[in-house]
Design an enzyme around this catalytic site. Structure first.
Site, PDB file in Angstrom:
ATOM      1  N   GLY A  11       0.734  -1.235   0.067  1.00 23.63           N
ATOM      2  CA  GLY A  11      -0.225   0.051  -0.007  1.00 23.63           C
ATOM      3  C   GLY A  11       0.663   1.276   0.011  1.00 23.63           C
ATOM      4  N   ALA A  12       0.236   2.484   0.072  1.00 25.09           N
ATOM      5  CA  ALA A  12       0.884   3.616  -0.105  1.00 25.09           C
ATOM      6  C   ALA A  12       1.461   3.787   1.206  1.00 25.09           C
ATOM      7  CB  ALA A  12      -0.239   4.965  -0.111  1.00 25.09           C
ATOM      8  N   SER A  17       9.163   1.167  -1.909  1.00 28.81           N
ATOM      9  CA  SER A  17      10.621   1.807  -2.475  1.00 28.81           C
ATOM     10  C   SER A  17      11.917   1.497  -1.486  1.00 28.81           C
ATOM     11  CB  SER A  17      10.479   3.008  -2.621  1.00 28.81           C
ATOM     12  OG  SER A  17       9.255   3.373  -3.608  1.00 28.81           O
ATOM     13  N   HIS A  51      12.976  10.692  -3.086  1.00 33.64           N
ATOM     14  CA  HIS A  51      13.664   9.484  -3.784  1.00 33.64           C
ATOM     15  C   HIS A  51      15.124   9.576  -4.330  1.00 33.64           C
ATOM     16  CE1 HIS A  51      10.440   6.297  -3.838  1.00 33.64           C
ATOM     17  NE2 HIS A  51       9.609   7.510  -4.010  1.00 33.64           N
ATOM     18  N   ALA A  53      17.365  11.593  -3.364  1.00 34.61           N
ATOM     19  CA  ALA A  53      18.229  11.654  -2.069  1.00 34.61           C
ATOM     20  C   ALA A  53      18.413  10.473  -1.289  1.00 34.61           C
ATOM     21  CB  ALA A  53      17.671  12.761  -0.915  1.00 34.61           C
ATOM     22  N   ASP A  85      10.747   2.041 -10.419  1.00 28.76           N
ATOM     23  CA  ASP A  85       9.722   2.435  -9.579  1.00 28.76           C
ATOM     24  C   ASP A  85       8.943   3.609 -10.201  1.00 28.76           C
ATOM     25  OD1 ASP A  85       8.625   3.209  -7.341  1.00 28.76           O
ATOM     26  OD2 ASP A  85      10.427   3.864  -6.005  1.00 28.76           O
TER      27      ASP A  85
END
Length: 186
Positions: A11-12, A17, A51, A53, A85
């Site tokens: 999920g969110a 990631s 992302h 960084a 991604d």
């Protein structure tokens, strides 16, 4: 040897990631990051910045959402691992290439759009296998909540759900993340 596909879903803000990045960091091959997002508002720009960084500086970033199988072929010349991604943003971008009235679009037109997206995914999978690379794909599990109250959201949920099933079936490994914890499903 054929390429390897690892799917990371959840999920969110579930840690997808982060976990995918941890997997990619274990690679002994050079890593390429394939970003599918288009920075369309300040929120997305901020997410992209964060992302970037979090990734190692030695990773090469590529951007795109269409014909990724061609990009994979190019990436494979110098990289043995790709972190893609994400699939759900790719699907969103491919859907919105079509200027459609999503409240009135016919089921035949929806089927045609989904077929185009499925073809993109199948070519991507074939390219990963053919070019003998490890591809870690991140996607969102969008079908675990209530049925959306608008047609566009229902169409999107259904297409993403079926695309995720295709990738999971073809994947060598599948992980589901919850609260930052990965669970291996396959």
């Amino acid at each position: 040897m054929k390429g390897k596909i690892t799917l990371v879903t959840g999920g969110a803000r579930s840690g997808k990631s982060n976990y995918a990045e941890k997997l990619a960091k274990t690679s002994v091959q050079p890593v390429a990051y394939l970003a599918t997002a288009i920075p369309f508002d300040e929120g997305m720009k901020d997410r992209i910045k964060k992302h970037k960084a979090s990734r190692p500086s030695e990773w090469t970033t590529y951007e795109g959402y269409k014909d990724l199988y061609k990009i994979v072929k190019e990436i494979a010349k110098e990289h043995g691992t790709i972190l893609l991604d994400c699939i759900t943003i790719m699907v969103t971008n491919l859907m919105f290439e079509h200027e459609a009235d999503w409240d009135k679009i016919s089921y035949e037109a929806i089927d045609k759009i989904e077929e185009e997206i499925t073809n993109q995914i199948m070519k991507l999978i074939e390219s990963v296998r053919k070019n003998n690379i490890w591809c870690i794909m991140v996607t969102n599990e969008v079908g675990m909540g209530i049925v959306p109250d608008n047609r566009l959201s229902r169409i999107y949920r259904d297409i993403v759900g079926r695309i995720n099933q295709i990738i999971a079936k073809e994947a060598d490994e599948v992980y589901f993340t919850v609260s930052g914890l990965p669970m291996k499903l396959k």
